[in-house]
Design a protein around this motif. Structure first.
Motif, PDB file in Angstrom:
ATOM      1  N   ARG A   1      37.452  44.447  35.821  1.00 29.58           N
ATOM      2  CA  ARG A   1      37.720  45.182  37.077  1.00 29.58           C
ATOM      3  C   ARG A   1      36.985  46.520  37.090  1.00 29.58           C
ATOM      4  O   ARG A   1      36.440  46.938  38.112  1.00 29.58           O
TER       5      ARG A   1
ATOM      6  N   ALA B   1      43.982  36.892  39.567  1.00 31.34           N
ATOM      7  CA  ALA B   1      44.560  36.886  40.922  1.00 31.34           C
ATOM      8  C   ALA B   1      45.686  37.919  41.032  1.00 31.34           C
ATOM      9  O   ALA B   1      45.767  38.670  42.014  1.00 31.34           O
ATOM     10  N   GLU B   2      46.541  37.975  39.988  1.00 35.86           N
ATOM     11  CA  GLU B   2      47.636  38.959  39.976  1.00 35.86           C
ATOM     12  C   GLU B   2      47.095  40.381  40.033  1.00 35.86           C
ATOM     13  O   GLU B   2      47.673  41.262  40.655  1.00 35.86           O
TER      14      GLU B   2
ATOM     15  N   LYS C   1      44.288  41.285  41.336  1.00 29.59           N
ATOM     16  CA  LYS C   1      43.392  41.410  42.501  1.00 29.59           C
ATOM     17  C   LYS C   1      41.909  41.572  42.100  1.00 29.59           C
ATOM     18  O   LYS C   1      41.172  42.352  42.705  1.00 29.59           O
ATOM     19  N   PHE C   2      41.498  40.826  41.103  1.00 29.47           N
ATOM     20  CA  PHE C   2      40.091  40.831  40.689  1.00 29.47           C
ATOM     21  C   PHE C   2      39.464  39.545  41.222  1.00 29.47           C
ATOM     22  O   PHE C   2      39.843  38.447  40.804  1.00 29.47           O
ATOM     23  N   LYS C   3      38.535  39.651  42.206  1.00 27.26           N
ATOM     24  CA  LYS C   3      38.038  38.465  42.888  1.00 27.26           C
ATOM     25  C   LYS C   3      36.497  38.414  42.988  1.00 27.26           C
ATOM     26  O   LYS C   3      35.939  38.491  44.074  1.00 27.26           O
TER      27      LYS C   3
ATOM     28  N   GLU D   1      43.740  29.155  45.188  1.00 30.66           N
ATOM     29  CA  GLU D   1      42.939  30.130  44.432  1.00 30.66           C
ATOM     30  C   GLU D   1      41.688  29.488  43.814  1.00 30.66           C
ATOM     31  O   GLU D   1      40.709  30.163  43.534  1.00 30.66           O
TER      32      GLU D   1
END
Length: 386
Positions: free
Chosen positions: A201, A225-226, A228-230, A252
């Motif tokens: 991140r 996902a928890e 918020k790294f996408k 996901e």
């Protein structure tokens, strides 16, 4: 054992952390065996599998030993995972036993100058190079950027598979002058990968290249996902390409890519007999797996066994390792006439990658609407990059 049968040894992780892929690969081998036996066997003799479970490298070596010493097998098909293959093939080579590796992709498997080890699938150099090239061309284009404007990160499990794959991901990225902002190894046995997600991140990559197995890929994506790294993820079929990946991550998973084994057989590109064989394999797999389309790892299981049953054993007429070896080195079967859109030609004993099927090729797949679609190579792809 009856003299009127062919005894073939198999070594796969059927229990333990690698068993999800190991079992699926073995399913492919078993379907190939059923198909050949129902068609009258090889030269009128049925194939009988003498099976071994190898959850660890120690087990792979000791089971290879047991099959050779106690069961008297002279030909083995396996092993699915690179680390297990490295251990089992040492024993086979020492005993001059013919060995088909149908999925382990570490370069070292065919980089040791062994005479009796033949890999029917691609190696990690083919896969890693393709993953980077595809990211730099197709994905960069999709993002409307030049490859050199993008930030890349590379993560890999620290075993034979991950390390070998990462070596080529790193080397190819360097060759193309890409901006790699982070490279990180971790243990596939980790129960928590949040610190890895945190590092990523902070590094802010646009594209993440990942060489992972199934359990760690699921854990990583859940924690990403928890947190918020996408980024765009290009993983591998050993992890992100497994049906269990979608089962665990559902929505996901859509959009995630997986380099490695092509997720679909492009049946239209095959010769007549090959079309029949591939269609029959797909039909049988679906019948025995509640209608599920074959997993990529089952394809290579089928392909390794099918190459032995259709192209090697009938010509050798014997399970004598020297005869099998002689036949293997004489094969030159073009793409579409082999199995799974691959041709069959093995590098000779003097080559740097002795025993490698140089006509095998990797593919790039993507989860789209809950299905793993083949997006590259273009000529056999079933879908475009989404």
């Amino acid at each position: 054992y009856a003299a009127d049968t062919w005894q073939i040894g198999t070594i796969f992780p059927l229990t333990g952390p690698l068993s999800k892929n190991g079992t699926k690969n073995f399913d492919g081998v078993k379907i190939a065996t059923d198909m050949i036996n129902e068609a009258g066997g090889v030269l009128g003799k049925k194939v009988v599998l003498v099976s071994a479970d190898a959850p660890t490298t120690e087990a792979a070596a000791s089971e290879a030993n047991r099959l050779i010493t106690n069961e008297k097998v002279t030909a083995i098909v396996g092993t699915q995972a690179s680390s297990l293959s490295m251990a089992a093939t040492v024993v086979a080579e020492k005993n001059k036993v013919f060995y088909i590796e149908n999925e382990g992709i570490s370069d070292d498997i065919t980089g040791r100058g062994f005479k009796y080890v033949f890999r029917t699938t691609f190696n990690s150099q083919m896969m890693g190079t393709q993953m980077v090239d595809y990211s730099a061309e197709a994905i960069a284009q999709k993002l409307g950027k030049k490859a050199k404007e993008l930030r890349f990160a590379i993560i890999h499990e620290d075993g034979g598979f991950g390390t070998s794959s990462a070596k080529h991901l790193i080397a190819r990225s360097k060759e193309l002058g890409l901006d790699v902002v982070l490279t990180e190894a971790y243990s596939a046995k980790s129960a928590d990968l949040s610190s890895l997600v945190l590092k990523l991140r902070q590094a802010k990559p646009d594209i993440l290249l990942a060489a992972q197995y199934i359990n760690d890929s699921i854990l990583f994506h859940k924690q990403a996902a928890e947190m918020k790294f996408k980024p765009i993820v290009v993983g591998t079929t050993a992890g992100q390409g497994n049906p269990d990946f979608f089962s665990a991550l559902k929505e996901e998973a859509n959009g995630v890519l997986a380099g490695g084994i092509p997720s679909e057989i492009s049946i239209k590109g095959l010769g007549e007999q090959q079309k029949k064989d591939a269609s029959e394999f797909v039909k049988r797999y679906e019948a025995s797996h509640n209608g599920e389309y074959p997993n990529p790892t089952s394809f290579v299981g089928f392909a390794g066994a099918w190459i032995l049953y259709k192209h090697i054993l009938p010509k050798a007429g014997s399970l004598d390792a020297e005869k099998l070896r002689e036949v293997v080195l004489s094969l030159d079967i073009p793409r579409g006439k082999g199995v799974m859109n691959w041709g069959i030609k093995f590098a000779g004993p003097d080559a740097k990658n002795a025993g490698q099927n140089v006509y095998a090729s990797a593919g790039i797949n993507q989860w789209q609407g809950g299905q793993l679609k083949l997006v590259f190579p273009k000529d056999i792809a079933s879908s475009d990059l989404k």
